[in-house]
Design an enzyme around this catalytic site. Structure first.
Site, PDB file in Angstrom:
ATOM      1  N   LYS A 293      -7.110   8.200  -3.856  1.00  0.00           N
ATOM      2  CA  LYS A 293      -6.471   7.184  -4.284  1.00  0.00           C
ATOM      3  C   LYS A 293      -7.282   5.905  -4.814  1.00  0.00           C
ATOM      4  O   LYS A 293      -7.959   5.376  -4.200  1.00  0.00           O
ATOM      5  CB  LYS A 293      -5.781   6.476  -3.153  1.00  0.00           C
ATOM      6  CG  LYS A 293      -4.620   5.315  -3.691  1.00  0.00           C
ATOM      7  CD  LYS A 293      -3.840   5.003  -2.482  1.00  0.00           C
ATOM      8  CE  LYS A 293      -2.689   3.953  -3.169  1.00  0.00           C
ATOM      9  NZ  LYS A 293      -3.121   2.977  -3.862  1.00  0.00           N
TER      10      LYS A 293
ATOM     11  N   ARG B 253      10.422   5.823  -5.657  1.00  0.00           N
ATOM     12  CA  ARG B 253       9.686   5.985  -4.541  1.00  0.00           C
ATOM     13  C   ARG B 253      10.052   7.280  -3.574  1.00  0.00           C
ATOM     14  O   ARG B 253      11.186   6.751  -3.048  1.00  0.00           O
ATOM     15  CB  ARG B 253       9.480   4.767  -3.793  1.00  0.00           C
ATOM     16  CG  ARG B 253       8.281   4.464  -2.760  1.00  0.00           C
ATOM     17  CD  ARG B 253       8.138   3.169  -2.107  1.00  0.00           C
ATOM     18  NE  ARG B 253       7.790   2.153  -2.948  1.00  0.00           N
ATOM     19  CZ  ARG B 253       6.425   1.902  -3.232  1.00  0.00           C
ATOM     20  NH1 ARG B 253       5.508   2.779  -2.936  1.00  0.00           N
ATOM     21  NH2 ARG B 253       5.940   0.989  -4.404  1.00  0.00           N
TER      22      ARG B 253
ATOM     23  N   ARG C 114      -3.307   1.125 -12.698  1.00  0.00           N
ATOM     24  CA  ARG C 114      -2.539   2.654 -12.996  1.00  0.00           C
ATOM     25  C   ARG C 114      -2.240   2.477 -14.575  1.00  0.00           C
ATOM     26  O   ARG C 114      -1.854   1.396 -15.148  1.00  0.00           O
ATOM     27  CB  ARG C 114      -1.230   2.634 -12.450  1.00  0.00           C
ATOM     28  CG  ARG C 114      -0.339   3.895 -12.656  1.00  0.00           C
ATOM     29  CD  ARG C 114       0.734   4.068 -11.677  1.00  0.00           C
ATOM     30  NE  ARG C 114       1.547   5.190 -11.621  1.00  0.00           N
ATOM     31  CZ  ARG C 114       2.158   5.811 -10.855  1.00  0.00           C
ATOM     32  NH1 ARG C 114       2.551   5.207  -9.778  1.00  0.00           N
ATOM     33  NH2 ARG C 114       2.925   6.971 -10.907  1.00  0.00           N
TER      34      ARG C 114
ATOM     35  N   GLU D  83      -5.249  13.621  -3.138  1.00  0.00           N
ATOM     36  CA  GLU D  83      -6.143  13.480  -4.138  1.00  0.00           C
ATOM     37  C   GLU D  83      -6.623  11.807  -3.921  1.00  0.00           C
ATOM     38  O   GLU D  83      -6.286  11.447  -3.081  1.00  0.00           O
ATOM     39  CB  GLU D  83      -5.283  13.240  -5.567  1.00  0.00           C
ATOM     40  CG  GLU D  83      -4.784  14.330  -5.944  1.00  0.00           C
ATOM     41  CD  GLU D  83      -3.991  13.926  -7.609  1.00  0.00           C
ATOM     42  OE1 GLU D  83      -3.551  15.229  -8.072  1.00  0.00           O
ATOM     43  OE2 GLU D  83      -3.639  12.947  -7.673  1.00  0.00           O
TER      44      GLU D  83
ATOM     45  N   ARG E  52       1.608  -0.084 -14.984  1.00  0.00           N
ATOM     46  CA  ARG E  52       2.622   0.000 -14.004  1.00  0.00           C
ATOM     47  C   ARG E  52       3.748  -0.521 -14.316  1.00  0.00           C
ATOM     48  O   ARG E  52       4.794  -0.086 -13.930  1.00  0.00           O
ATOM     49  CB  ARG E  52       1.949  -0.243 -12.745  1.00  0.00           C
ATOM     50  CG  ARG E  52       2.898  -0.023 -11.371  1.00  0.00           C
ATOM     51  CD  ARG E  52       2.211  -0.742 -10.141  1.00  0.00           C
ATOM     52  NE  ARG E  52       2.968  -0.164  -9.100  1.00  0.00           N
ATOM     53  CZ  ARG E  52       4.047  -0.418  -8.711  1.00  0.00           C
ATOM     54  NH1 ARG E  52       4.781  -1.215  -9.635  1.00  0.00           N
ATOM     55  NH2 ARG E  52       4.697   0.044  -7.430  1.00  0.00           N
TER      56      ARG E  52
ATOM     57  N   GLU F  97      -5.578   6.390 -13.422  1.00  0.00           N
ATOM     58  CA  GLU F  97      -6.024   5.030 -12.892  1.00  0.00           C
ATOM     59  C   GLU F  97      -7.301   4.701 -13.661  1.00  0.00           C
ATOM     60  O   GLU F  97      -8.185   5.501 -14.237  1.00  0.00           O
ATOM     61  CB  GLU F  97      -6.494   5.118 -11.577  1.00  0.00           C
ATOM     62  CG  GLU F  97      -6.389   3.963 -10.742  1.00  0.00           C
ATOM     63  CD  GLU F  97      -5.182   3.453 -10.124  1.00  0.00           C
ATOM     64  OE1 GLU F  97      -4.227   4.129 -10.326  1.00  0.00           O
ATOM     65  OE2 GLU F  97      -5.034   2.612  -9.490  1.00  0.00           O
TER      66      GLU F  97
HETATM   67  P1  ATP Z   1      -0.491   0.240  -3.945  1.00  0.00           P
HETATM   68  O1  ATP Z   1      -0.522  -1.158  -3.841  1.00  0.00           O
HETATM   69  O2  ATP Z   1      -0.823   0.852  -2.618  1.00  0.00           O
HETATM   70  O3  ATP Z   1      -1.452   0.903  -5.026  1.00  0.00           O
HETATM   71  P2  ATP Z   1       1.961   0.979  -5.535  1.00  0.00           P
HETATM   72  O4  ATP Z   1       3.315   0.459  -5.218  1.00  0.00           O
HETATM   73  O5  ATP Z   1       1.297   0.199  -6.870  1.00  0.00           O
HETATM   74  O6  ATP Z   1       0.990   0.565  -4.147  1.00  0.00           O
HETATM   75  P3  ATP Z   1       2.388   3.398  -4.948  1.00  0.00           P
HETATM   76  O7  ATP Z   1       3.079   4.499  -5.753  1.00  0.00           O
HETATM   77  O8  ATP Z   1       2.802   2.852  -3.540  1.00  0.00           O
HETATM   78  O9  ATP Z   1       2.069   2.389  -5.717  1.00  0.00           O
HETATM   79  O10 ATP Z   1       1.149   3.942  -4.554  1.00  0.00           O
HETATM   80  C1  ATP Z   1       0.260   4.758  -5.448  1.00  0.00           C
HETATM   81  C2  ATP Z   1      -0.575   4.163  -6.573  1.00  0.00           C
HETATM   82  O11 ATP Z   1      -1.895   4.503  -6.215  1.00  0.00           O
HETATM   83  C3  ATP Z   1      -0.172   4.407  -7.938  1.00  0.00           C
HETATM   84  O12 ATP Z   1       0.808   3.439  -8.467  1.00  0.00           O
HETATM   85  C4  ATP Z   1      -1.525   4.323  -8.518  1.00  0.00           C
HETATM   86  O13 ATP Z   1      -1.684   3.231  -9.252  1.00  0.00           O
HETATM   87  C5  ATP Z   1      -2.502   4.560  -7.662  1.00  0.00           C
HETATM   88  N1  ATP Z   1      -3.244   5.846  -7.589  1.00  0.00           N
HETATM   89  C6  ATP Z   1      -4.452   5.863  -7.588  1.00  0.00           C
HETATM   90  N2  ATP Z   1      -5.098   7.271  -7.477  1.00  0.00           N
HETATM   91  C7  ATP Z   1      -3.763   7.880  -7.552  1.00  0.00           C
HETATM   92  C8  ATP Z   1      -3.575   9.294  -7.679  1.00  0.00           C
HETATM   93  N3  ATP Z   1      -4.549  10.266  -7.664  1.00  0.00           N
HETATM   94  N4  ATP Z   1      -2.205   9.847  -7.571  1.00  0.00           N
HETATM   95  C9  ATP Z   1      -1.201   9.029  -7.903  1.00  0.00           C
HETATM   96  N5  ATP Z   1      -1.397   7.430  -7.651  1.00  0.00           N
HETATM   97  C10 ATP Z   1      -2.611   7.018  -7.577  1.00  0.00           C
END
Ligand code: ATP
Length: 595
Positions: A260, A428, A265, A258, A281, A311
């Site tokens: 990103k 995670r 979030r 998907e 988040r 998002e």
């Molecule tokens: P990052 O700073 O890389 O966003 P993170 O620690 O906030 O990392 P991770 O779970 O590591 O979160 O990375 C996934 C993040 O990407 C989610 O927290 C979300 O905010 C964002 N995101 C964007 N698009 C998607 C998607 N299609 N599916 C899941 N998460 C997504």
């Protein structure tokens, strides 16, 4: 229950850093704690009054605490303040002054009935709750009255912790996981009972409620405890890998990918017959910041009750392009929400469904959750599901990644399609793997591009040309091939005068020397050259610059283009940056990543 007992636990916990010792101290205390206040005690131990997602702040200003201590101890405010300057901790100030005044009371045989007999946990919680909820005119006086009443009755040690709690400085450092361990041991006899308790916490983010259910209704009730709207679910998080091959291998040769999105979030909770709330988040209630997102959710999510995740993204109102995350941060403000909403309108890209009409979906595999999401969401221009594709080959994954980058996303999130792909709240893990560019690329140089078309603006720019379609020069065919749409960097005055400036070049059809897949509102004879700075060059299916040169069907785009303010009147369109130069810049970027 006497607050002194809780203060004693705080004392003991502060004297050790060993997790096992802290757990033991908590176990002993939880066993003794009356069940009807166990939730309150858990919140208090975390230095708060409610679970994190309840948007009521305790935070009392130091100035008010100083006045309350002065009132409770009959010491002048200026003296309290001086002592604070000397000691640096209002809790210790309260302790010192109350110790002195209770000695004095005994000497004067001052009635100990009203001073220094100690307070109960219930009384402390009730007054702090009233302090937190006090609002509007007269609320400051009310807070001082409530706090000084407590301090007047408290023992010195109790006063110290009450003051630390109201000032937000309790910070005992007891981790949520330690409290979960202590609950398992205290109420179920062993740490083995922790997984279901932890799961209940992960789907509710409410340690106090979990403790109370456990004590009052037992482990069986905890095991059947599921997600429900109004209680944010702790977010599932992704691991990270840096190549499509590794990702596919880890996923067993097949997975969904998907986009990103680079936004904020959000978990959207719709309660039956009731309200809709948005959680970040970090589980804060952010509903007030995004009335437009609430409206989108209200219009586009067809369910009586649900929890969906996605998002929030900022979209350029003129071009429809995704904007970088920083733009969205203008929306995180207390005042001027309406203005921020029209300057930075938000859109939604949903990627998960965790609850639907009475049913917790976190125990369902991802493909079923995603199918449910498409069933309940009515897509519109601003409300869409995250772009998704199932891939089995590294090249497919890489091509989708490049599309995502070209669209202004950060990369991809790969998602397991297996039966085990449940929503693992608060964890995670490898069921989700993110694949991003790990570098911050700045295009080293600016480029000079030719305006070949224009789009009419919306909002503040209505009636004016708000966006330009820009092209690079292709020497070999003597044509201009499009490379980006640019709407930022222009002053209001420039926008107002844009039509007049471009008027002599406006034609009713595409100019013969312009190669474009896009159809702008206005076509232009290539004549004006603008200096542009962008974030990076990406592959793009919609632009014609460098088409097929790197990958079949893909051209090149400049991501996040911004006008520097310089109209290059000294350059003819044929002096603009060439398509070959752009391809070379793209290749240099790739080299930079692999280095
Ligand atoms: P990052 O700073 O890389 O966003 P993170 O620690 O906030 O990392 P991770 O779970 O590591 O979160 O990375 C996934 C993040 O990407 C989610 O927290 C979300 O905010 C964002 N995101 C964007 N698009 C998607 C998607 N299609 N599916 C899941 N998460 C997504």
């Amino acid at each position: 229950m006497r607050y002194a007992e809780l203060a004693e636990v705080y004392d003991k916990v502060s004297q050790t850093t060993k997790r096992l010792e802290i757990t033991d101290i908590l176990v002993g205390f939880l066993k003794e704690c009356p069940s009807d206040i166990i939730d309150k005690v858990v919140y208090l131990t975390q230095g708060r009054l409610y679970p994190e997602f309840v948007p009521i702040e305790l935070g009392v200003a130091n100035r008010l605490i100083i006045r309350s201590i002065a009132k409770a101890t009959a010491v002048k405010e200026s003296e309290v303040e001086q002592l604070y300057k000397k000691i640096g901790d209002l809790g210790n100030v309260a302790y010192d002054l109350l110790s002195k005044s209770s000695k004095q009371s005994t000497l004067d045989s001052y009635s100990t009935e009203t001073r220094g007999n100690g307070v109960t946990v219930e009384h402390v919680y009730e007054n702090l709750d009233r302090i937190a909820r006090a609002q509007g005119g007269g609320s400051q006086e009310e807070k001082i009255r409530l706090l000084s009443d407590l301090l007047r009755d408290a023992l010195p040690r109790e006063a110290m912790y009450i003051v630390r709690t109201v000032s937000g400085a309790l910070r005992l450092g007891v981790a949520d996981m330690t409290i979960l361990d202590a609950m398992a041991i205290a109420f179920c006899g062993s740490k083995d009972a922790r997984p279901p308790i932890e799961n209940a916490y992960n789907v509710s983010s409410d340690l106090g409620a979990v403790a109370r259910i456990l004590v009052e209704r037992g482990l069986g009730a905890i095991k059947s405890f599921g997600a429900s709207p109004g209680r944010p679910i702790r977010p599932m998080l992704a691991e990270r890998l840096s190549s499509p091959e590794e990702i596919l291998e880890k996923m067993g040769g097949k997975c969904a990918v998907e986009y990103k999105y680079d936004g904020e979030r959000v978990q959207i909770h719709k309660q039956e017959g009731g309200s809709t709330a948005l959680y970040s988040r970090r589980l804060e209630n952010i509903s007030d910041h995004y009335p437009d997102v609430l409206k989108l959710a209200g219009e586009g999510i067809r369910s009586k009750s649900c929890i969906v995740e996605g998002e929030i993204v900022a979209v350029d109102p003129d071009t429809g392009d995704l904007l970088p995350f920083q733009q969205l941060m203008h929306r995180r403000r207390k005042y001027g929400i309406e203005e921020a909403m029209s300057a930075y309108p938000a859109s939604l890209r949903l990627f998960d469904a965790l609850y639907y009409d009475g049913k917790d979906l976190t125990g369902e595999p991802y493909p079923r959750r995603r199918a449910m999401l498409s069933k309940i969401v009515k897509e519109s221009e601003r409300l869409r599901l995250a772009e998704q594709k199932v891939v089995v080959k590294a090249e497919e994954l890489e091509a989708f990644f490049e599309d995502a980058i070209a669209e202004g996303c950060e990369g991809l999130v790969a998602k397991s399609l297996g039966e085990e792909s449940l929503y693992k709240a608060g964890a995670r893990g490898w069921l989700w793997i993110k694949y991003k560019r790990d570098y911050k690329s700045e295009m080293n140089d600016t480029v000079d591009l030719v305006a070949v078309g224009g789009y009419m603006g919306t909002g503040r720019r209505a009636g004016n040309i708000g966006t330009l379609l820009l092209a690079a020069y292709d020497e070999s065919d003597d044509v201009f091939r499009t490379v980006c749409k640019c709407s930022t960097g222009f002053s209001d005055e420039e926008i107002r005068n844009m039509k007049k400036l471009l008027d002599p070049s406006i034609i009713p059809h595409r100019h013969g020397r312009v190669d474009s897949k896009l159809i702008p509102d206005i076509w232009l004879v290539p004549s004006k050259v603008l200096e542009i700075r962008g974030a990076e060059i990406t592959l793009s299916p919609i632009h014609t610059c460098g088409l097929d040169s790197i990958r079949k069907g893909a051209g090149m785009a400049i991501r996040f283009p911004r006008f520097t303010g310089k109209w290059r009147t000294d350059k003819s369109p044929e002096d603009a940056t060439t398509v070959n130069e752009i391809i070379e810049m793209y290749n240099k970027q790739l080299k930079k990543i692999s280095e």
